[in-house]
Design a protein around this motif. Structure first.
Motif, PDB file in Angstrom:
ATOM      1  N   LYS A 107      52.978  89.426  90.461  1.00 47.12           N
ATOM      2  CA  LYS A 107      53.741  91.106  91.823  1.00 47.12           C
ATOM      3  C   LYS A 107      54.278  91.560  91.711  1.00 47.12           C
ATOM      4  O   LYS A 107      55.313  91.406  91.176  1.00 47.12           O
ATOM      5  N   GLY A 108      54.400  92.579  92.094  1.00 44.88           N
ATOM      6  CA  GLY A 108      55.386  93.251  91.769  1.00 44.88           C
ATOM      7  C   GLY A 108      55.757  94.300  93.092  1.00 44.88           C
ATOM      8  O   GLY A 108      55.766  95.560  93.022  1.00 44.88           O
ATOM      9  N   VAL A 109      56.094  93.339  94.118  1.00 44.90           N
ATOM     10  CA  VAL A 109      57.417  94.309  94.572  1.00 44.90           C
ATOM     11  C   VAL A 109      58.600  94.302  95.132  1.00 44.90           C
ATOM     12  O   VAL A 109      59.366  93.093  94.353  1.00 44.90           O
ATOM     13  N   VAL A 110      58.298  96.043  94.222  1.00 46.52           N
ATOM     14  CA  VAL A 110      59.636  96.367  93.650  1.00 46.52           C
ATOM     15  C   VAL A 110      61.023  96.237  94.880  1.00 46.52           C
ATOM     16  O   VAL A 110      62.530  96.020  93.821  1.00 46.52           O
ATOM     17  N   PHE A 111      60.995  96.723  96.089  1.00 48.94           N
ATOM     18  CA  PHE A 111      61.855  95.949  96.419  1.00 48.94           C
ATOM     19  C   PHE A 111      61.346  94.839  97.793  1.00 48.94           C
ATOM     20  O   PHE A 111      60.580  95.795  98.401  1.00 48.94           O
ATOM     21  N   ASP A 112      61.998  94.205  98.187  1.00 51.32           N
ATOM     22  CA  ASP A 112      61.401  93.251  99.614  1.00 51.32           C
ATOM     23  C   ASP A 112      62.633  93.487 100.783  1.00 51.32           C
ATOM     24  O   ASP A 112      63.766  92.254 100.458  1.00 51.32           O
ATOM     25  N   THR A 113      62.241  94.622 101.499  1.00 46.03           N
ATOM     26  CA  THR A 113      63.738  94.375 102.984  1.00 46.03           C
ATOM     27  C   THR A 113      62.639  92.967 103.467  1.00 46.03           C
ATOM     28  O   THR A 113      63.645  92.860 104.690  1.00 46.03           O
ATOM     29  N   GLY A 114      61.817  92.745 103.614  1.00 45.45           N
ATOM     30  CA  GLY A 114      60.850  91.488 104.854  1.00 45.45           C
ATOM     31  C   GLY A 114      60.364  92.833 105.660  1.00 45.45           C
ATOM     32  O   GLY A 114      59.613  92.470 106.768  1.00 45.45           O
ATOM     33  N   GLY A 115      60.645  94.136 105.712  1.00 46.78           N
ATOM     34  CA  GLY A 115      59.863  94.855 106.344  1.00 46.78           C
ATOM     35  C   GLY A 115      60.405  94.824 108.048  1.00 46.78           C
ATOM     36  O   GLY A 115      61.407  94.610 108.643  1.00 46.78           O
ATOM     37  N   HIS A 151      41.742  87.714  74.244  1.00 42.89           N
ATOM     38  CA  HIS A 151      41.638  88.223  75.030  1.00 42.89           C
ATOM     39  C   HIS A 151      42.698  88.102  76.826  1.00 42.89           C
ATOM     40  O   HIS A 151      42.688  87.211  76.963  1.00 42.89           O
ATOM     41  N   VAL A 152      42.944  89.356  76.857  1.00 43.37           N
ATOM     42  CA  VAL A 152      44.048  89.371  78.219  1.00 43.37           C
ATOM     43  C   VAL A 152      44.517  90.069  78.798  1.00 43.37           C
ATOM     44  O   VAL A 152      44.113  91.559  78.256  1.00 43.37           O
ATOM     45  N   ILE A 153      44.303  89.672  80.134  1.00 42.70           N
ATOM     46  CA  ILE A 153      44.105  90.855  80.718  1.00 42.70           C
ATOM     47  C   ILE A 153      45.380  90.900  81.993  1.00 42.70           C
ATOM     48  O   ILE A 153      45.508  89.828  82.339  1.00 42.70           O
ATOM     49  N   GLY A 154      45.864  91.978  82.509  1.00 42.55           N
ATOM     50  CA  GLY A 154      46.984  92.112  83.316  1.00 42.55           C
ATOM     51  C   GLY A 154      47.263  92.771  84.519  1.00 42.55           C
ATOM     52  O   GLY A 154      46.671  93.683  84.147  1.00 42.55           O
ATOM     53  N   LEU A 155      47.454  91.709  85.593  1.00 41.50           N
ATOM     54  CA  LEU A 155      46.890  93.292  86.776  1.00 41.50           C
ATOM     55  C   LEU A 155      48.267  93.097  87.594  1.00 41.50           C
ATOM     56  O   LEU A 155      49.200  92.212  88.291  1.00 41.50           O
ATOM     57  N   VAL A 156      48.977  94.405  88.229  1.00 38.58           N
ATOM     58  CA  VAL A 156      50.509  94.172  88.580  1.00 38.58           C
ATOM     59  C   VAL A 156      50.044  95.341  89.986  1.00 38.58           C
ATOM     60  O   VAL A 156      50.017  96.589  89.672  1.00 38.58           O
ATOM     61  N   PRO A 157      49.694  94.531  90.931  1.00 36.41           N
ATOM     62  CA  PRO A 157      50.069  95.564  92.657  1.00 36.41           C
ATOM     63  C   PRO A 157      50.992  95.759  92.623  1.00 36.41           C
ATOM     64  O   PRO A 157      52.483  94.655  92.757  1.00 36.41           O
ATOM     65  N   ALA A 158      51.656  97.056  92.678  1.00 33.01           N
ATOM     66  CA  ALA A 158      53.528  97.407  92.892  1.00 33.01           C
ATOM     67  C   ALA A 158      53.348  98.269  93.885  1.00 33.01           C
ATOM     68  O   ALA A 158      52.498  98.947  94.651  1.00 33.01           O
ATOM     69  N   THR A 159      54.721  97.726  94.742  1.00 39.37           N
ATOM     70  CA  THR A 159      54.678  98.513  96.164  1.00 39.37           C
ATOM     71  C   THR A 159      56.302  98.081  96.751  1.00 39.37           C
ATOM     72  O   THR A 159      56.553  96.794  95.855  1.00 39.37           O
ATOM     73  N   ASP A 160      56.985  98.946  97.201  1.00 34.50           N
ATOM     74  CA  ASP A 160      58.126  98.520  98.095  1.00 34.50           C
ATOM     75  C   ASP A 160      57.848  98.448  99.576  1.00 34.50           C
ATOM     76  O   ASP A 160      56.815  98.050  99.935  1.00 34.50           O
ATOM     77  N   ASN A 161      58.484  96.827 100.385  1.00 37.34           N
ATOM     78  CA  ASN A 161      58.113  96.980 101.657  1.00 37.34           C
ATOM     79  C   ASN A 161      59.085  97.018 102.175  1.00 37.34           C
ATOM     80  O   ASN A 161      59.855  96.626 103.302  1.00 37.34           O
ATOM     81  N   ARG A 162      59.067  97.768 103.075  1.00 40.67           N
ATOM     82  CA  ARG A 162      59.883  98.640 103.791  1.00 40.67           C
ATOM     83  C   ARG A 162      59.542  98.451 105.701  1.00 40.67           C
ATOM     84  O   ARG A 162      58.248  98.573 105.621  1.00 40.67           O
ATOM     85  N   PRO A 163      60.740  98.709 106.594  1.00 41.19           N
ATOM     86  CA  PRO A 163      60.205  98.787 108.259  1.00 41.19           C
ATOM     87  C   PRO A 163      60.007 100.466 108.248  1.00 41.19           C
ATOM     88  O   PRO A 163      59.857 100.201 109.661  1.00 41.19           O
ATOM     89  N   GLY A 164      60.246 101.871 107.418  1.00 44.46           N
ATOM     90  CA  GLY A 164      59.767 102.666 108.366  1.00 44.46           C
ATOM     91  C   GLY A 164      58.501 103.590 108.378  1.00 44.46           C
ATOM     92  O   GLY A 164      57.275 102.681 108.299  1.00 44.46           O
ATOM     93  N   GLY A 165      58.204 104.721 108.862  1.00 42.82           N
ATOM     94  CA  GLY A 165      57.230 105.075 109.069  1.00 42.82           C
ATOM     95  C   GLY A 165      56.081 103.721 109.826  1.00 42.82           C
ATOM     96  O   GLY A 165      56.291 104.009 111.711  1.00 42.82           O
ATOM     97  N   MET A 166      54.389 104.131 109.448  1.00 41.28           N
ATOM     98  CA  MET A 166      53.768 103.578 110.155  1.00 41.28           C
ATOM     99  C   MET A 166      53.504 101.853 109.420  1.00 41.28           C
ATOM    100  O   MET A 166      52.987 101.871 109.511  1.00 41.28           O
ATOM    101  N   ALA A 167      54.860 101.827 109.098  1.00 43.14           N
ATOM    102  CA  ALA A 167      55.012  99.628 108.399  1.00 43.14           C
ATOM    103  C   ALA A 167      53.628  98.917 109.489  1.00 43.14           C
ATOM    104  O   ALA A 167      54.028  99.218 110.889  1.00 43.14           O
ATOM    105  N   TYR A 168      53.230  98.693 108.968  1.00 39.56           N
ATOM    106  CA  TYR A 168      52.622  97.179 109.743  1.00 39.56           C
ATOM    107  C   TYR A 168      53.301  96.510 110.075  1.00 39.56           C
ATOM    108  O   TYR A 168      54.269  96.266 110.076  1.00 39.56           O
ATOM    109  N   VAL A 169      52.899  96.249 111.679  1.00 38.13           N
ATOM    110  CA  VAL A 169      53.595  94.999 112.391  1.00 38.13           C
ATOM    111  C   VAL A 169      53.397  93.670 112.191  1.00 38.13           C
ATOM    112  O   VAL A 169      51.669  93.957 111.723  1.00 38.13           O
TER     113      VAL A 169
END
Length: 484
Positions: free
Chosen positions: A251-259, A297-315
């Motif tokens: 998990k790569g949530v670089v900062f989580d406001t909770g949205g 043989h190992v593969i690493g997957l890291v989805p990354a984003t922050d989670n904010r309440p701005g703009g077109m934030a999901y609801v």
């Protein structure tokens, strides 16, 4: 500068040295026959008083004595020695010791405890470099070199050094604030680590993620001014002993406001720079494997984003179409980690993996259940694989507690308008999060690790320190290196 670990064939005279003594020692071994009589008597008196850490100051140099624990299994004794390393470090710091020799007189020909002591010293000495500009505020590291005498091989010592560097890499990533480590910068740091260690990296940008229709990752990112990333790290040595890769998803949530389901502050939001601890751990594991040329043989997957309440934030109430094609009703935007992991887990299936792990600071429920003392695990892997993970947990003292994934828990995430929803009931919150993830990795052996409890500590805890701990790096490295 990190501490350098090295092998020494012999113990030089007048060197600052620590001797590991077996439990129940009442007199010094013959190997220490050259110790002055007065010093021998002092140490003997301290041993009789059941002292576990003894210091003898010869003015030109110092001798330290650490008495191994007599209680518990070999794994618990090794953990006690790691903690002794933490205690010893404070004394070394006060004495301004720069170079220390370690001799294991407790284990005979086996250098296991010497390695454990070095591990405790090394991880205790870690300090986040930070961003202070006042030269007086910057702390110079006193201990710079640890030499292990005799028993442990040079190869074992170098392997330990590389693993501990992987832990410290994870700690550095976790401790960096959002304005120094957004999703793009995180991906760049993973690629830099790959260049240094020797693993390959590919980074998917926003247009690529949109083309792949990673609906979970894209939705969480909607409120952010920064684009998301999806980083693929691969260590594939020519002599890999596994035909199918192990895949680690972090998990790569670089900062989580909770949205829009905003976390309260102060309190819940203050330390949310650590919400990418799973991704940091995956980076640390890949780094250690590549540095040590482990034939797996190992593969690493890291989805990354922050989670904010701005703009077109999901609801809350939105329905997302995920990478797998499943639809998800959003009941809480603070249950975002499972959304980005779901896309990555579904993506992982394309590698036809031997086993998939996901590592995440996923739920407060896991932290409340086992505290900072353990990791919550659950999944569909067979009993042999889960047992191997538990054994690795005992060896590294990153112990796991297995939770069930009974079919009945699927009721917790039923939705009236979509395939599933992203929030379970008040009860069994860690399990319903795991049950959610299970839907995206069906048909593939998988273990979910919820590291919410030990990933980031607000108060010092022995050699784990304060702040990011790098938990699960040592655990997963140990598991993977012991796979046949």
């Amino acid at each position: 500068m990190p501490i350098q670990l090295a092998h020494a064939a012999t113990l030089p005279a007048h060197a600052d040295s620590v001797f590991l003594l077996p439990a129940g020692t009442t007199e010094l071994p013959a190997a220490l026959a050259d110790l002055p009589e007065a010093a021998r008597q002092y140490v003997a008196a301290q041993l009789a008083a059941d002292s576990k850490l003894i210091t003898v100051n010869h003015y030109s140099h110092r001798h330290y004595f650490v008495v191994a624990s007599a209680k518990g299994s070999a794994h618990l004794i090794a953990e006690a020695v790691r903690k002794s390393g933490h205690q010893l470090h404070a004394q070394l710091k006060a004495d301004k010791v720069a170079e220390l020799y370690v001799q294991d007189l407790a284990n005979g020909a086996d250098g296991t405890l010497a390695l454990a002591l070095a591990e405790g010293l090394y991880l205790t000495a870690y300090e986040f470099e930070g961003y202070k500009t006042d030269e007086k505020a910057k702390k110079a590291a006193d201990l710079t070199r640890i030499l292990l005498v005799g028993a442990a091989s040079a190869a074992a010592i170098q392997a330990l050094q590389n693993v501990l560097q992987g832990v410290c890499l994870a700690r550095n990533l976790i401790n960096a604030p959002l304005n120094k480590l957004n999703a793009t910068q995180f991906a760049e740091r993973m690629a830099e680590a790959g260049d240094e260690a020797g693993y390959q990296t590919e980074i998917f940008d926003l247009p690529r993620l949109e083309a792949l229709r990673m609906g979970g990752l894209l939705a969480v990112n909607l409120g952010s001014p920064e684009p998301p990333t999806f980083t693929i790290m691969e260590w594939k040595p020519e002599n890999a002993r596994n035909a199918k890769p192990y895949v680690l998803v972090g998990k790569g949530v670089v900062f989580d406001t909770g949205g829009l389901s905003l976390k309260p502050t102060p309190g819940s939001m203050d330390m949310m720079k650590c919400d990418m601890s799973g991704g940091a751990a995956v980076t640390g594991v890949l780094y250690a494997l590549a540095k040590n040329q482990v034939p797996v043989h190992v593969i690493g997957l890291v989805p990354a984003t922050d989670n904010r309440p701005g703009g077109m934030a999901y609801v809350p109430g939105d329905v997302l179409t995920m990478y797998s094609g499943l639809t998800v009703e959003v009941l809480n935007t603070d249950a975002e980690g499972r959304l980005i992991l779901a896309d990555a887990l579904a993506f992982a299936k394309k590698y036809d993996p031997e086993l998939v792990f996901d590592i995440a600071t996923l739920t407060g429920a896991a932290a409340r259940a086992v505290g900072k003392e353990g990791l919550v695990a659950m999944g569909t892997a067979d009993e042999e694989q889960m047992l191997a993970l538990k054994q690795a947990g005992h060896r590294t003292h990153e112990r796991i507690v297995e939770f069930p994934l009974w079919d009945e828990y699927a009721e917790h995430i039923k939705s009236d308008i979509a395939d599933i929803n992203n929030l379970g009931k008040a009860e069994a919150g860690a399990i319903s999060a795991g049950k959610f993830l299970e839907r995206f990795i069906e048909g593939t052996p998988w273990i979910h690790l919820d590291i919410a409890g030990p990933a980031y500590l607000t108060a010092p805890d022995s050699y784990r320190g304060k702040g990011g701990t790098g938990t699960s790096v040592r655990l997963l490295y140990d598991f993977l290196v012991n796979q046949k």
